[in-house]
Scaffold this motif. Sequence first.
Motif, PDB file in Angstrom:
ATOM      1  N   PRO A 128     -22.310 -44.563   4.232  1.00  0.00           N
ATOM      2  CA  PRO A 128     -22.969 -44.216   2.965  1.00  0.00           C
ATOM      3  C   PRO A 128     -24.236 -43.382   3.136  1.00  0.00           C
ATOM      4  O   PRO A 128     -24.491 -42.447   2.362  1.00  0.00           O
ATOM      5  CB  PRO A 128     -23.287 -45.588   2.362  1.00  0.00           C
ATOM      6  CG  PRO A 128     -22.234 -46.492   2.896  1.00  0.00           C
ATOM      7  CD  PRO A 128     -21.970 -46.008   4.293  1.00  0.00           C
ATOM      8  N   VAL A 129     -25.036 -43.691   4.161  1.00  0.00           N
ATOM      9  CA  VAL A 129     -26.270 -42.939   4.400  1.00  0.00           C
ATOM     10  C   VAL A 129     -25.958 -41.469   4.684  1.00  0.00           C
ATOM     11  O   VAL A 129     -26.619 -40.559   4.175  1.00  0.00           O
ATOM     12  CB  VAL A 129     -27.057 -43.572   5.567  1.00  0.00           C
ATOM     13  CG1 VAL A 129     -28.186 -42.656   6.018  1.00  0.00           C
ATOM     14  CG2 VAL A 129     -27.616 -44.924   5.151  1.00  0.00           C
ATOM     15  N   THR A 130     -24.942 -41.233   5.496  1.00  0.00           N
ATOM     16  CA  THR A 130     -24.578 -39.859   5.850  1.00  0.00           C
ATOM     17  C   THR A 130     -24.048 -39.112   4.638  1.00  0.00           C
ATOM     18  O   THR A 130     -24.408 -37.940   4.410  1.00  0.00           O
ATOM     19  CB  THR A 130     -23.519 -39.854   6.960  1.00  0.00           C
ATOM     20  OG1 THR A 130     -23.903 -40.742   7.998  1.00  0.00           O
ATOM     21  CG2 THR A 130     -23.336 -38.455   7.529  1.00  0.00           C
ATOM     22  N   LEU A 131     -23.187 -39.743   3.882  1.00  0.00           N
ATOM     23  CA  LEU A 131     -22.617 -39.087   2.705  1.00  0.00           C
ATOM     24  C   LEU A 131     -23.716 -38.687   1.724  1.00  0.00           C
ATOM     25  O   LEU A 131     -23.694 -37.580   1.160  1.00  0.00           O
ATOM     26  CB  LEU A 131     -21.602 -40.013   2.031  1.00  0.00           C
ATOM     27  CG  LEU A 131     -20.364 -40.370   2.861  1.00  0.00           C
ATOM     28  CD1 LEU A 131     -19.527 -41.418   2.125  1.00  0.00           C
ATOM     29  CD2 LEU A 131     -19.526 -39.131   3.159  1.00  0.00           C
ATOM     30  N   ALA A 132     -24.695 -39.572   1.527  1.00  0.00           N
ATOM     31  CA  ALA A 132     -25.795 -39.253   0.619  1.00  0.00           C
ATOM     32  C   ALA A 132     -26.655 -38.124   1.169  1.00  0.00           C
ATOM     33  O   ALA A 132     -27.083 -37.218   0.425  1.00  0.00           O
ATOM     34  CB  ALA A 132     -26.639 -40.496   0.368  1.00  0.00           C
ATOM     35  N   ALA A 133     -26.933 -38.139   2.462  1.00  0.00           N
ATOM     36  CA  ALA A 133     -27.758 -37.092   3.059  1.00  0.00           C
ATOM     37  C   ALA A 133     -27.064 -35.734   3.000  1.00  0.00           C
ATOM     38  O   ALA A 133     -27.706 -34.708   2.721  1.00  0.00           O
ATOM     39  CB  ALA A 133     -28.084 -37.453   4.509  1.00  0.00           C
ATOM     40  N   ARG A 134     -25.776 -35.698   3.250  1.00  0.00           N
ATOM     41  CA  ARG A 134     -25.052 -34.433   3.174  1.00  0.00           C
ATOM     42  C   ARG A 134     -25.058 -33.874   1.759  1.00  0.00           C
ATOM     43  O   ARG A 134     -25.144 -32.658   1.560  1.00  0.00           O
ATOM     44  CB  ARG A 134     -23.626 -34.602   3.693  1.00  0.00           C
ATOM     45  CG  ARG A 134     -23.555 -34.887   5.179  1.00  0.00           C
ATOM     46  CD  ARG A 134     -22.152 -34.773   5.717  1.00  0.00           C
ATOM     47  NE  ARG A 134     -21.679 -33.406   5.697  1.00  0.00           N
ATOM     48  CZ  ARG A 134     -20.521 -33.010   6.224  1.00  0.00           C
ATOM     49  NH1 ARG A 134     -19.733 -33.899   6.801  1.00  0.00           N
ATOM     50  NH2 ARG A 134     -20.143 -31.755   6.166  1.00  0.00           N
ATOM     51  N   ARG A 135     -25.003 -34.763   0.778  1.00  0.00           N
ATOM     52  CA  ARG A 135     -25.072 -34.308  -0.613  1.00  0.00           C
ATOM     53  C   ARG A 135     -26.429 -33.658  -0.887  1.00  0.00           C
ATOM     54  O   ARG A 135     -26.515 -32.608  -1.543  1.00  0.00           O
ATOM     55  CB  ARG A 135     -24.837 -35.484  -1.558  1.00  0.00           C
ATOM     56  CG  ARG A 135     -24.828 -35.093  -3.042  1.00  0.00           C
ATOM     57  CD  ARG A 135     -24.703 -36.310  -3.930  1.00  0.00           C
ATOM     58  NE  ARG A 135     -25.845 -37.189  -3.779  1.00  0.00           N
ATOM     59  CZ  ARG A 135     -25.772 -38.497  -3.559  1.00  0.00           C
ATOM     60  NH1 ARG A 135     -24.602 -39.086  -3.414  1.00  0.00           N
ATOM     61  NH2 ARG A 135     -26.877 -39.225  -3.447  1.00  0.00           N
ATOM     62  N   GLU A 277     -33.059 -42.975  -1.718  1.00  0.00           N
ATOM     63  CA  GLU A 277     -31.897 -42.369  -2.362  1.00  0.00           C
ATOM     64  C   GLU A 277     -30.778 -43.395  -2.556  1.00  0.00           C
ATOM     65  O   GLU A 277     -30.438 -44.148  -1.631  1.00  0.00           O
ATOM     66  CB  GLU A 277     -31.378 -41.207  -1.510  1.00  0.00           C
ATOM     67  CG  GLU A 277     -30.184 -40.474  -2.066  1.00  0.00           C
ATOM     68  CD  GLU A 277     -30.513 -39.616  -3.280  1.00  0.00           C
ATOM     69  OE1 GLU A 277     -29.567 -39.100  -3.886  1.00  0.00           O
ATOM     70  OE2 GLU A 277     -31.715 -39.454  -3.596  1.00  0.00           O
ATOM     71  N   PRO A 278     -30.187 -43.460  -3.760  1.00  0.00           N
ATOM     72  CA  PRO A 278     -29.013 -44.327  -3.956  1.00  0.00           C
ATOM     73  C   PRO A 278     -27.867 -43.875  -3.054  1.00  0.00           C
ATOM     74  O   PRO A 278     -27.681 -42.673  -2.823  1.00  0.00           O
ATOM     75  CB  PRO A 278     -28.673 -44.127  -5.432  1.00  0.00           C
ATOM     76  CG  PRO A 278     -29.905 -43.577  -6.060  1.00  0.00           C
ATOM     77  CD  PRO A 278     -30.590 -42.764  -4.993  1.00  0.00           C
ATOM     78  N   LEU A 279     -27.109 -44.835  -2.584  1.00  0.00           N
ATOM     79  CA  LEU A 279     -26.042 -44.536  -1.634  1.00  0.00           C
ATOM     80  C   LEU A 279     -24.676 -44.720  -2.283  1.00  0.00           C
ATOM     81  O   LEU A 279     -24.453 -45.662  -3.034  1.00  0.00           O
ATOM     82  CB  LEU A 279     -26.144 -45.458  -0.416  1.00  0.00           C
ATOM     83  CG  LEU A 279     -27.466 -45.430   0.348  1.00  0.00           C
ATOM     84  CD1 LEU A 279     -27.377 -46.371   1.555  1.00  0.00           C
ATOM     85  CD2 LEU A 279     -27.842 -44.025   0.777  1.00  0.00           C
ATOM     86  N   PRO A 280     -23.730 -43.835  -1.962  1.00  0.00           N
ATOM     87  CA  PRO A 280     -22.355 -44.010  -2.432  1.00  0.00           C
ATOM     88  C   PRO A 280     -21.625 -45.020  -1.567  1.00  0.00           C
ATOM     89  O   PRO A 280     -22.159 -45.500  -0.554  1.00  0.00           O
ATOM     90  CB  PRO A 280     -21.752 -42.614  -2.248  1.00  0.00           C
ATOM     91  CG  PRO A 280     -22.468 -42.089  -1.037  1.00  0.00           C
ATOM     92  CD  PRO A 280     -23.880 -42.622  -1.139  1.00  0.00           C
TER      93      PRO A 280
END
Length: 335
Positions: A128-135, A277-280
């Motif tokens: 989730p942390v990576t997905l949010a950061a890439r966004r 940041e909220p995480l997916p």
Amino acid sequence: MIRLAVLGAAHGHVGYALDEAARRDDVTLVAAAEPDAASRAAFLAGLGDVPVYDDIATLLHRHEVDVAVVAGVYAQRGAAAVAALEAGAHVLADKPLCTSLEQLDAVASAAARAGRHVSVMFEKRFHPVTLAARRLVDDGVLGGLALVASTAPHQLRLPDRPPWFVRRDGYGGIAGDLPVHDVDLVLALSGATSGTVAALTGNSRPDVHPDVDDHVAVLLRAGSVAATIEASWLSPEADELHGHYRMRLTGSSGTAELDWGYGTLRVATHDRAPWTEPLPAGRPPAAYFFDALAAGAEPEISTAASLLATRVALLAQASAEAGGTQLPWPATGRE
């Protein structure tokens, strides 16, 4: 129905693929192979009626395989991947894909001849942390990416490791192993196709594991992005985390601090006070691969991405062995 086989199971990460297969109704495990009896008992127990072999060649001779999971002794993975590709199977590999540039070239050539995918399960991509950061990067929140700094300490837990893990002829080198996750992320975030890499390694316990270094520092230039990657087998073994993995992204407009250990993403920009940041939701490590095959699409972690991240990591190992010499990448290969 995707026919899955395991070609080598010397590490618990083989469970990523086995767990995904168990969750799906479009994948069936047809067979598994692992030469070492202790590894078979540790990682392939409980497969029911699935035949388990002590020889990869026998498995491939007896079974039609669509996808081969490669997760054996590190130095044997390149040969297993080539054998799978020559048998017409896609390869889903644990990292490291292989332990030498010669092995990597053989895998790349076999993949090109076979027209099959080779994908390394870089599980950090789907956290989730990576997905949010890439966004955030894709949306331009941080501005143009300039710097990446990551740290990846791991607990060695030497009594739990098999003998091959602390031998160079089994493990390879630390620069080709631990930093490759973050190398992959730097390449994915930057979109770079060329650059330079240099590395230094060291061994803090030569009396305990004389053949394998236990820490590495990598300096990676990926296009216009500069990255430092520190990784080790020195994470305190009394810590609650196997490793407190973190990364800081610095852009022209702000920063993002990824903390995989505790699942947080702290962001700050020039015009907004720091926030969390909220995480997916995350994704299981092997889901992307089978989803892509089912859809007739290229996996997100493509052959090109898998080969390139592996090449950069192996070039880092070569740099360390040459005293930290800066090397260009991709240098060779068809990535």
